[in-house]
Design a protein around this motif. Structure first.
Motif, PDB file in Angstrom:
ATOM      1  N   LEU A 147      41.131  13.255  -1.215  1.00 14.51           N
ATOM      2  CA  LEU A 147      41.104  14.713  -1.245  1.00 14.51           C
ATOM      3  C   LEU A 147      41.791  15.188  -2.522  1.00 14.51           C
ATOM      4  CD1 LEU A 147      41.929  15.561   2.481  1.00 14.51           C
ATOM      5  CD2 LEU A 147      39.706  15.405   1.386  1.00 14.51           C
ATOM      6  N   ASP A 148      41.000  15.557  -3.497  1.00 20.54           N
ATOM      7  CA  ASP A 148      41.488  16.050  -4.777  1.00 20.54           C
ATOM      8  C   ASP A 148      41.239  17.551  -4.780  1.00 20.54           C
ATOM      9  OD1 ASP A 148      42.319  16.292  -7.404  1.00 20.54           O
ATOM     10  OD2 ASP A 148      40.356  15.721  -8.213  1.00 20.54           O
ATOM     11  N   ALA A 149      42.314  18.361  -4.768  1.00 18.64           N
ATOM     12  CA  ALA A 149      42.194  19.812  -4.593  1.00 18.64           C
ATOM     13  C   ALA A 149      41.151  20.474  -5.501  1.00 18.64           C
ATOM     14  CB  ALA A 149      43.553  20.482  -4.753  1.00 18.64           C
ATOM     15  N   PRO A 150      41.103  20.186  -6.803  1.00 16.42           N
ATOM     16  CA  PRO A 150      40.098  20.881  -7.633  1.00 16.42           C
ATOM     17  C   PRO A 150      38.654  20.484  -7.323  1.00 16.42           C
ATOM     18  CG  PRO A 150      41.799  19.887  -9.012  1.00 16.42           C
ATOM     19  CD  PRO A 150      42.019  19.400  -7.620  1.00 16.42           C
ATOM     20  N   ARG A 151      38.455  19.325  -6.686  1.00 16.23           N
ATOM     21  CA  ARG A 151      37.082  18.861  -6.449  1.00 16.23           C
ATOM     22  C   ARG A 151      36.729  18.752  -4.972  1.00 16.23           C
ATOM     23  NH1 ARG A 151      36.481  13.577  -9.781  1.00 16.23           N
ATOM     24  NH2 ARG A 151      38.496  13.220  -8.850  1.00 16.23           N
ATOM     25  N   THR A 152      37.554  19.243  -4.091  1.00 16.53           N
ATOM     26  CA  THR A 152      37.293  19.156  -2.653  1.00 16.53           C
ATOM     27  C   THR A 152      36.851  20.511  -2.126  1.00 16.53           C
ATOM     28  OG1 THR A 152      38.933  17.412  -2.392  1.00 16.53           O
ATOM     29  CG2 THR A 152      38.288  18.611  -0.405  1.00 16.53           C
ATOM     30  N   VAL A 153      35.750  20.514  -1.386  1.00 17.02           N
ATOM     31  CA  VAL A 153      35.204  21.749  -0.837  1.00 17.02           C
ATOM     32  C   VAL A 153      34.990  21.552   0.655  1.00 17.02           C
ATOM     33  CG1 VAL A 153      33.256  23.342  -0.901  1.00 17.02           C
ATOM     34  CG2 VAL A 153      34.029  22.250  -3.004  1.00 17.02           C
ATOM     35  N   PHE A 154      35.340  22.544   1.440  1.00 19.62           N
ATOM     36  CA  PHE A 154      35.093  22.534   2.873  1.00 19.62           C
ATOM     37  C   PHE A 154      34.186  23.712   3.215  1.00 19.62           C
ATOM     38  CE2 PHE A 154      39.025  20.168   2.755  1.00 19.62           C
ATOM     39  CZ  PHE A 154      38.909  19.268   3.800  1.00 19.62           C
ATOM     40  N   HIS A 155      33.290  23.512   4.154  1.00 21.20           N
ATOM     41  CA  HIS A 155      32.489  24.607   4.686  1.00 21.20           C
ATOM     42  C   HIS A 155      33.159  25.013   5.996  1.00 21.20           C
ATOM     43  CE1 HIS A 155      29.101  27.098   5.726  1.00 21.20           C
ATOM     44  NE2 HIS A 155      29.110  26.545   6.919  1.00 21.20           N
ATOM     45  N   LEU A 156      33.899  26.120   5.975  1.00 19.61           N
ATOM     46  CA  LEU A 156      34.640  26.580   7.140  1.00 19.61           C
ATOM     47  C   LEU A 156      33.917  27.779   7.749  1.00 19.61           C
ATOM     48  CD1 LEU A 156      38.207  26.371   5.586  1.00 19.61           C
ATOM     49  CD2 LEU A 156      37.065  24.668   7.011  1.00 19.61           C
ATOM     50  N   THR A 157      33.550  27.639   9.007  1.00 17.82           N
ATOM     51  CA  THR A 157      32.789  28.694   9.671  1.00 17.82           C
ATOM     52  C   THR A 157      33.673  29.729  10.340  1.00 17.82           C
ATOM     53  OG1 THR A 157      32.695  27.416  11.705  1.00 17.82           O
ATOM     54  CG2 THR A 157      30.880  27.109  10.110  1.00 17.82           C
ATOM     55  N   GLY A 158      34.969  29.457  10.440  1.00 16.26           N
ATOM     56  CA  GLY A 158      35.873  30.397  11.089  1.00 16.26           C
ATOM     57  C   GLY A 158      36.143  30.059  12.536  1.00 16.26           C
ATOM     58  N   GLY A 159      35.519  29.007  13.039  1.00 18.19           N
ATOM     59  CA  GLY A 159      35.761  28.590  14.418  1.00 18.19           C
ATOM     60  C   GLY A 159      37.041  27.787  14.540  1.00 18.19           C
ATOM     61  N   PHE A 160      37.387  27.437  15.756  1.00 18.97           N
ATOM     62  CA  PHE A 160      38.625  26.696  16.010  1.00 18.97           C
ATOM     63  C   PHE A 160      38.634  25.349  15.281  1.00 18.97           C
ATOM     64  CE2 PHE A 160      41.038  23.595  18.522  1.00 18.97           C
ATOM     65  CZ  PHE A 160      42.286  24.178  18.450  1.00 18.97           C
ATOM     66  N   ASP A 161      37.514  24.617  15.323  1.00 19.68           N
ATOM     67  CA  ASP A 161      37.505  23.307  14.658  1.00 19.68           C
ATOM     68  C   ASP A 161      37.642  23.444  13.144  1.00 19.68           C
ATOM     69  OD1 ASP A 161      35.370  24.199  16.209  1.00 19.68           O
ATOM     70  OD2 ASP A 161      34.129  22.469  15.809  1.00 19.68           O
TER      71      ASP A 161
END
Length: 175
Positions: A147-161
């Protein structure tokens, strides 16, 4: 010679036509529909000019000119446009959300998703550790990736998980 209109054929006629199309030495576009199956649109090996496709709940539209399908185009795929502008296009079908590009030797299958197999939560074993299993699965998934902060992307939907995944990844990204 195949006439360019919808034809009903027997299984034997379909097999014969399918074999003939696969052996055709020049270019072709084949549209196949079978009851209770997805529509299938195939392009021959010489498809230099892309065929653009779009669909809605009741119809399938195709054109050699992408502008003809502008009513179906929604958001632009920024990554693909950047590749095109850099003269590094990929064989890809999704320049715009809602339209698809069919090129040589490619096939589009248009299918609605199958119905969900379950309609409610499953029964848990009396000693099930749901939270522990979730933490373990999340840890396993995140710990095997650098996990390298400048190159790490998450798709967060806003749900609990999503919130839990972001909270679990935060310490690794803060290093």
């Amino acid at each position: 010679m195949c006439e360019p209109f919808v034809q009903r054929v027997t299984c034997a006629e379909y097999d014969e036509a399918h074999t003939a199309v696969s052996r055709w030495p020049t270019d072709y576009v084949a549209v196949e529909t079978i009851a209770d199956e997805p529509a299938r649109v195939s392009a021959g090996p010489c498809r230099i000019t892309p065929l653009y496709l779009a669909h809605d709940e009741t119809s399938l539209c195709g054109s050699w000119d992408m502008a003809d399908l502008r009513a179906h185009a929604r958001r632009i795929n920024v990554r693909e446009v950047a590749r095109l502008r850099l003269y590094r296009p990929r064989y890809n079908h999704d320049l715009f959300e809602g339209t698809h590009r069919l090129t040589g030797r490619s096939t589009a299958h248009l299918r609605y998703p199958a119905p969900a197999l379950h309609t409610g939560p499953r029964e848990l074993a009396p000693d099930a550790d749901v939270f522990g299993a979730f933490v373990q699965a999340l840890g396993d998934a995140l710990d095997v990736r650098p996990l390298d902060a400048p190159r790490t992307v998450f798709h967060l939907t806003g749900g609990f998980d999503s919130g839990t995944a972001a909270a679990r990844a935060r310490p690794a990204l803060a290093r």
